[in-house]
Design a protein around this motif. Structure first.
Motif, PDB file in Angstrom:
ATOM      1  N   GLU A  13      -8.559   5.285  -1.245  1.00  0.00           N
ATOM      2  CA  GLU A  13      -8.036   6.330  -0.217  1.00  0.00           C
ATOM      3  C   GLU A  13      -8.545   5.882   0.571  1.00  0.00           C
ATOM      4  O   GLU A  13      -9.849   5.569   0.935  1.00  0.00           O
ATOM      5  N   HIS A  14      -7.979   5.981   2.132  1.00  0.00           N
ATOM      6  CA  HIS A  14      -8.626   5.647   3.680  1.00  0.00           C
ATOM      7  C   HIS A  14      -8.200   6.853   4.382  1.00  0.00           C
ATOM      8  O   HIS A  14      -6.272   7.244   4.248  1.00  0.00           O
ATOM      9  N   ILE A  15      -8.165   7.547   4.475  1.00  0.00           N
ATOM     10  CA  ILE A  15      -8.075   8.881   4.790  1.00  0.00           C
ATOM     11  C   ILE A  15      -7.956   8.307   6.550  1.00  0.00           C
ATOM     12  O   ILE A  15      -9.391   8.559   7.441  1.00  0.00           O
ATOM     13  N   ASP A  54       0.859  -1.016   0.028  1.00  0.00           N
ATOM     14  CA  ASP A  54       0.051  -0.060  -0.134  1.00  0.00           C
ATOM     15  C   ASP A  54       1.174   1.495  -0.137  1.00  0.00           C
ATOM     16  O   ASP A  54       2.168   0.932   0.282  1.00  0.00           O
ATOM     17  N   ILE A  55       0.259   2.310  -0.369  1.00  0.00           N
ATOM     18  CA  ILE A  55       1.028   3.769   0.139  1.00  0.00           C
ATOM     19  C   ILE A  55       0.388   4.453   0.784  1.00  0.00           C
ATOM     20  O   ILE A  55      -1.064   4.944   0.634  1.00  0.00           O
ATOM     21  N   LEU A  56       1.362   5.473   1.756  1.00  0.00           N
ATOM     22  CA  LEU A  56       0.705   6.448   2.741  1.00  0.00           C
ATOM     23  C   LEU A  56       1.337   7.355   2.080  1.00  0.00           C
ATOM     24  O   LEU A  56       2.636   7.831   2.137  1.00  0.00           O
ATOM     25  N   VAL A  57       0.645   9.226   1.976  1.00  0.00           N
ATOM     26  CA  VAL A  57       0.969   9.858   1.583  1.00  0.00           C
ATOM     27  C   VAL A  57       0.507  11.095   2.214  1.00  0.00           C
ATOM     28  O   VAL A  57      -0.645  11.302   2.904  1.00  0.00           O
ATOM     29  N   SER A  90      -2.906  10.254   3.785  1.00  0.00           N
ATOM     30  CA  SER A  90      -3.947   9.520   3.955  1.00  0.00           C
ATOM     31  C   SER A  90      -3.564   8.295   3.628  1.00  0.00           C
ATOM     32  O   SER A  90      -2.071   8.183   3.371  1.00  0.00           O
ATOM     33  N   TRP A  91      -3.802   6.360   3.572  1.00  0.00           N
ATOM     34  CA  TRP A  91      -3.393   5.496   3.007  1.00  0.00           C
ATOM     35  C   TRP A  91      -4.382   5.013   2.162  1.00  0.00           C
ATOM     36  O   TRP A  91      -5.116   5.114   1.708  1.00  0.00           O
ATOM     37  N   TYR A  92      -3.963   4.249   0.752  1.00  0.00           N
ATOM     38  CA  TYR A  92      -4.148   4.396  -0.366  1.00  0.00           C
ATOM     39  C   TYR A  92      -3.631   2.978  -0.500  1.00  0.00           C
ATOM     40  O   TYR A  92      -2.582   1.965  -0.441  1.00  0.00           O
ATOM     41  N   ARG A 133      -7.642  -1.017   9.857  1.00  0.00           N
ATOM     42  CA  ARG A 133      -7.495  -0.626  11.356  1.00  0.00           C
ATOM     43  C   ARG A 133      -7.022   0.373  11.870  1.00  0.00           C
ATOM     44  O   ARG A 133      -6.155  -0.082  12.108  1.00  0.00           O
ATOM     45  N   PHE A 134      -6.703   1.686  12.416  1.00  0.00           N
ATOM     46  CA  PHE A 134      -6.152   2.186  12.367  1.00  0.00           C
ATOM     47  C   PHE A 134      -6.359   3.234  13.985  1.00  0.00           C
ATOM     48  O   PHE A 134      -7.567   3.868  13.985  1.00  0.00           O
TER      49      PHE A 134
END
Length: 508
Positions: A278-280, A253-256, A267-269, A324-325
């Motif tokens: 995308e997940h904010i 995955d990608i964290l931006v 966000s992490w994609y 989940r975070f």
């Protein structure tokens, strides 16, 4: 006031109080400031800066609009204006009665110092650094660098420019390749096959446009033709990308960090195999640095993030599995601190990860020499608790890296300052802090450090001899008052890149 805070948190439209509260300016400041960020005490800034710069901006965010201070004056894109209008950056109506706002203003102006308080005493910097040999390119290198990193995969130095270019240098600092990115690159990763993932900001200057991108760039080996594809688009002034399997499904995955301006987010994609979803994690601007690491030894990859802008903080997003975070704010700072970088390392070698925090960003409404700018070490005491163990004052500090540069088994610190004290005869814009044990550090630098305006830095074994070298990148463009002769020297210098070649292995 409790009603307003509750309504704000629930996304309802609050109404302006019709009567003054009867509280003092000190009480009002603590209530309203703490509802958005850590409380800024009056002594953090001098009186004139509060009066002319910061308090008018505070009023703007608290709903007291003025045409001369409208945040929309600098915006030309309707989409950008619309996004800021619908954000929570500015209250839609005044949050306090006008009489209460006057009390808040008076509290700060009556208690702020006339001049900034001085730095705490510290050991003098020695401008003798035999541990490193200073090397510069023989050919000029762009001195508007927004990215500087060493890629061990290709054994090349990558230097990205505000002008939308990427340059590649070998270990002899000779240019061996270049390509166009069209906008300033902020992060780069080389894949094993030689292709590149390049994060581009879109527009570098403060803005809320969604024109940043994550590009995948391939140079065909035979034709040398460059092929570009877009992995992620419509990013908000992104400054860092981190690649990791965040949900444990075996896919990367990608964290931006989408720094933004008035609007932004972390966000992490999620990699679905056919694209990214995308997940904010944090719907606020200012995400400037993210590290993926297991912070509680549960075998899952947590996210440590440094947030700047209005609510400056270090937060840990604890990974509960399955994507989940939950967020735990572990450190919080006043909004004038200028948080800018975070190195996550086991500094004391006790098996858990500590935080080396840098604050010195001075390109804001409160530009001044601040005594609290510098480098702080926060030691991990377990259960997401961190305690400050050390502070090195450094005006305008921009980045600090902890590495065992001298090979003696403990971690030293290399640091740069983009906003140093320009009145000094010798600029403290680079410092090497040699670890002497028991939170004692010996500061050193080198005479040629003033040849560049250091904005970016990396540490890596560039010459492949087994020790850590230091790369410095210059950005000869200023947004704060700078002596003309100094700016001219930086602009005319060839030192867009400078290499401090570690001599530890050669001396043994």
């Amino acid at each position: 006031m409790a009603v307003w805070i509750t309504a704000c948190n629930q996304g309802q439209k609050p109404a302006t109080p019709t009567e003054p509260s009867g509280l003092s300016g000190s009480e009002l400041a603590r209530i309203y400031c703490r509802s958005c960020h850590a409380f800024p005490s009056p002594d953090l800034l001098e009186k004139e800066i509060w009066k002319k710069k910061v308090l008018p901006q505070m009023a703007l965010r608290m709903g007291f609009m003025a045409d001369s201070l409208s945040p929309f004056r600098q915006m030309s894109e309707p989409e950008e204006i619309e996004r800021v209008l619908h954000s929570t950056a500015f209250a839609q109506v005044p949050m306090v009665h006008p009489d209460d706002w006057t009390k808040i203003e008076e509290y700060y102006l009556q208690n702020a110092p006339d001049t900034m308080l001085p730095q705490a005493p510290k050991p003098p910097v020695s401008y003798d650094l035999p541990l490193f040999k200073v090397r510069q390119p023989t050919q000029p290198v762009d001195n508007l660098l927004t990215l500087l990193t060493y890629e061990p995969q290709s054994r090349r130095i990558a230097a990205g420019s505000r002008r939308g270019r990427l340059f590649f240098l070998n270990s002899d600092l000779q240019k061996v390749d270049s390509l166009v990115t069209f906008s300033p690159p902020s992060h780069l990763r080389a894949r094993p096959d030689g292709s590149l993932d390049v994060l581009t900001m879109g527009t570098m200057d403060p803005n809320d446009l969604m024109n940043g991108e994550l590009l995948h760039i391939v140079r065909q080996p035979i034709t040398q033709k460059i092929e570009r594809s877009t992995l992620l688009k419509k990013l908000q002034r992104p400054v860092e990308a981190v690649y990791a399997d965040l949900n444990g499904d075996g896919k990367e995955d990608i964290l931006v960090c989408q720094f933004g301006y008035f609007v932004g987010q972390l966000s992490w994609y999620e990699n679905t195999g056919s694209g990214y979803v995308e997940h904010i994690l944090e719907p606020l601007p200012g995400a400037v640095r993210a590290v993926v690491a297991d912070m509680n030894a549960d075998g899952r990859k947590d996210i440590v993030v440094l947030l700047s802008q209005s609510d400056e903080q270090v937060a840990v997003f604890n990974n509960e599995g399955g994507g989940r975070f939950w967020k735990k704010t572990v450190l919080r700072f006043p909004p004038v601190f200028g948080s800018i970088y975070l190195d996550v390392v086991d500094f004391d070698r006790d098996g858990d990860l500590d935080l080396l925090y840098t604050n010195g960003d001075n390109a804001d409404y409160s530009n001044s020499l601040k005594r609290y700018h510098g480098i702080r070490l926060f030691r991990n005491e377990g259960n997401f608790r961190f305690r400050q163990a050390w502070f090195y004052p450094m005006h305008g500090a921009m980045k600090a890296l902890a590495r065992d540069f001298d090979g003696d088994g403990d971690l030293d610190v290399a640091a740069i300052a983009f906003f140093p004290d320009l009145t000094k005869k010798r600029l403290e814009n680079f410092v090497y802090l040699e670890n002497r044990g028991n939170n004692r550090f010996r500061p050193k630098s080198f005479p040629e450090s003033d040849r560049g305006s250091w904005l970016v830095m990396d540490a890596a074994d560039v010459d492949q001899d087994g020790d850590e070298d230091i790369l410095l990148g210059s950005f000869a463009f200023r947004v704060t008052p700078t002596p003309k002769e100094l700016l001219k020297r930086w602009q005319q210098s060839k030192a867009g890149v400078m290499l401090l070649e570690n001599q530890t292995k050669n001396r043994k």
